[in-house]
Motif scaffolding. Sequence first.
Motif, PDB file in Angstrom:
ATOM      1  N   LYS A  11       0.718  -1.262  -0.029  1.00  0.00           N
ATOM      2  CA  LYS A  11       0.052   0.182   0.024  1.00  0.00           C
ATOM      3  C   LYS A  11       1.006   1.106  -0.044  1.00  0.00           C
ATOM      4  O   LYS A  11       0.443   2.181  -0.325  1.00  0.00           O
ATOM      5  CB  LYS A  11      -0.815  -0.064   1.311  1.00  0.00           C
ATOM      6  N   GLY A  12       1.943   0.997   0.529  1.00  0.00           N
ATOM      7  CA  GLY A  12       2.971   2.223   0.449  1.00  0.00           C
ATOM      8  C   GLY A  12       2.593   3.441   1.127  1.00  0.00           C
ATOM      9  O   GLY A  12       2.526   4.624   0.537  1.00  0.00           O
ATOM     10  N   ILE A  13       1.968   3.281   2.190  1.00  0.00           N
ATOM     11  CA  ILE A  13       1.542   4.692   2.844  1.00  0.00           C
ATOM     12  C   ILE A  13       2.674   5.414   3.505  1.00  0.00           C
ATOM     13  O   ILE A  13       3.426   4.954   4.186  1.00  0.00           O
ATOM     14  CB  ILE A  13       0.349   4.350   4.132  1.00  0.00           C
ATOM     15  N   PRO A  14       2.895   6.672   2.902  1.00  0.00           N
ATOM     16  CA  PRO A  14       4.088   7.519   3.391  1.00  0.00           C
ATOM     17  C   PRO A  14       4.185   7.655   4.896  1.00  0.00           C
ATOM     18  O   PRO A  14       2.935   7.694   5.567  1.00  0.00           O
ATOM     19  CB  PRO A  14       3.870   8.605   2.887  1.00  0.00           C
ATOM     20  N   LYS A  45      -0.846   1.018  -9.269  1.00  0.00           N
ATOM     21  CA  LYS A  45      -1.006   2.180  -8.511  1.00  0.00           C
ATOM     22  C   LYS A  45      -0.050   1.787  -7.025  1.00  0.00           C
ATOM     23  O   LYS A  45       0.443   2.706  -6.328  1.00  0.00           O
ATOM     24  CB  LYS A  45      -2.508   2.650  -8.208  1.00  0.00           C
ATOM     25  N   SER A  46      -0.273   0.574  -6.466  1.00  0.00           N
ATOM     26  CA  SER A  46       0.209   0.300  -5.251  1.00  0.00           C
ATOM     27  C   SER A  46       1.705   0.559  -5.386  1.00  0.00           C
ATOM     28  O   SER A  46       2.474   0.845  -4.527  1.00  0.00           O
ATOM     29  CB  SER A  46       0.042  -1.033  -4.648  1.00  0.00           C
ATOM     30  N   LYS A  78       3.024   3.769  -5.375  1.00  0.00           N
ATOM     31  CA  LYS A  78       2.982   4.494  -3.945  1.00  0.00           C
ATOM     32  C   LYS A  78       4.335   3.955  -3.111  1.00  0.00           C
ATOM     33  O   LYS A  78       5.162   4.556  -2.718  1.00  0.00           O
ATOM     34  CB  LYS A  78       1.708   3.843  -3.334  1.00  0.00           C
ATOM     35  N   GLN A  79       4.704   2.433  -3.313  1.00  0.00           N
ATOM     36  CA  GLN A  79       5.412   1.827  -2.851  1.00  0.00           C
ATOM     37  C   GLN A  79       6.939   2.625  -3.297  1.00  0.00           C
ATOM     38  O   GLN A  79       7.814   2.997  -2.366  1.00  0.00           O
ATOM     39  CB  GLN A  79       5.525   0.443  -2.987  1.00  0.00           C
ATOM     40  N   ASP A 111       7.441   5.529  -4.415  1.00  0.00           N
ATOM     41  CA  ASP A 111       7.479   6.976  -4.177  1.00  0.00           C
ATOM     42  C   ASP A 111       8.110   7.259  -2.710  1.00  0.00           C
ATOM     43  O   ASP A 111       8.521   8.117  -2.189  1.00  0.00           O
ATOM     44  CB  ASP A 111       6.135   7.616  -3.938  1.00  0.00           C
ATOM     45  N   LEU A 112       7.921   6.067  -1.724  1.00  0.00           N
ATOM     46  CA  LEU A 112       8.354   6.133  -0.609  1.00  0.00           C
ATOM     47  C   LEU A 112       9.674   6.401  -0.598  1.00  0.00           C
ATOM     48  O   LEU A 112      10.520   6.953   0.205  1.00  0.00           O
ATOM     49  CB  LEU A 112       8.286   5.199   0.578  1.00  0.00           C
TER      50      LEU A 112
END
Lengths: 203, 203
Positions: free
Chosen positions: A55-58, A155-156, A159-160, A162-163
């Motif tokens: 999910k790659g939540i920052p 998309k996940s 996000k991952q 982009d972390l």
Amino acid sequence: MKIITISREFGSGGRELGKRLADELGFAYYDKEITSQIAKEVEMDEEYVEHMLSKGIPHRFGITYASSFGYPTYTQFDTTKLLVAQQKILKQVARDGNCVIVGQCASVLLKDLNPLNIFVYASMESKIKRCIMRANNKDELDEKTVKKMIKDIDKSRVKQHDLHSDTKWGDKTGYHLCINTTDVEIKNIVPSVAQYAKEWFNK
Amino acid sequence: MKIITISREFGSGGRELGKRLADELGFAYYDKEITSQIAKEVEMDEEYVEHMLSKGIPHRFGITYASSFGYPTYTQFDTTKLLVAQQKILKQVARDGNCVIVGQCASVLLKDLNPLNIFVYASMESKIKRCIMRANNKDELDEKTVKKMIKDIDKSRVKQHDLHSDTKWGDKTGYHLCINTTDVEIKNIVPSVAQYAKEWFNK
């Protein structure tokens, strides 16, 4: 140590290419094993770890933000701990010997070790075809569902990625070789990609 | 007929790769020869043809627009005539036998003939180094001048590409293989790229 990282669009056959490439070169192959090792390292449930990483939540997003958008309430501590463990495990497996690593943002996280970074992509039509072909439940799958799944998973991955990085996921400048697998049978291109890797490491 | 097109950033070594690839595969090689043939076809000066094609002025821009921006006053007729001739000559050489074509928007113009489209790119630093290394007047060249030249030439290539295609120049989706030549000695990667081409044509 020779390290090959494979980043890929879902359905492009990137994992198959990575596996076959490792076999052809006699390199170790890592994929989901990394997630298991991270889970052990941080003593968390493997599924939870996979979910969080994908999910790659920052980690700048705290509990309040996560809750308000309906995410499970990951703590900032958990996320940071996981990212540290991910990098640690990646460096460990890389030190163990020549290897192919699929996913895990390895192209970015192992940058200092000069890996050969390959990106695998394909047309949406071709990815849908490949997904349906390899599914067990072919009859239940329709193109629209598969297309949505491909988009969600990628998309996940964005996000991952982009972390860890300022470069864009899939932007060719972040990779050494980008392979379009549209209408390509993966096993047919393995010998030349393995040969490219050998030549690249001797560059 | 097997056709390989090479699109490339200036200074990335794309032309060298194309030439060596043609030699390795025993394919014909086309580069500036195409421009000469177009010039003959339209009975215009070769330098004028090269300038017009590389500047890529869209033919919807008439004489007034061209003048007001300081371009020579190309007529709409000339531009259209040239673009028609470019496509005609490209198709002629493609029909003549297996070949490697560098530039000329061949990836787009020969789309119907299913060419293997390769894009060659590199980091700006590497391109500057390569340009200076191969120049005859090394001492007169400074990095700033070379960087400007690279940017200007690639801008022309974007314009030329835009005449023919809705996809973006350099966007990986328009190519089958994208090769990053940063810190790579071109001749070392030729065998594997040639092998890839063979496998790709047998896909």
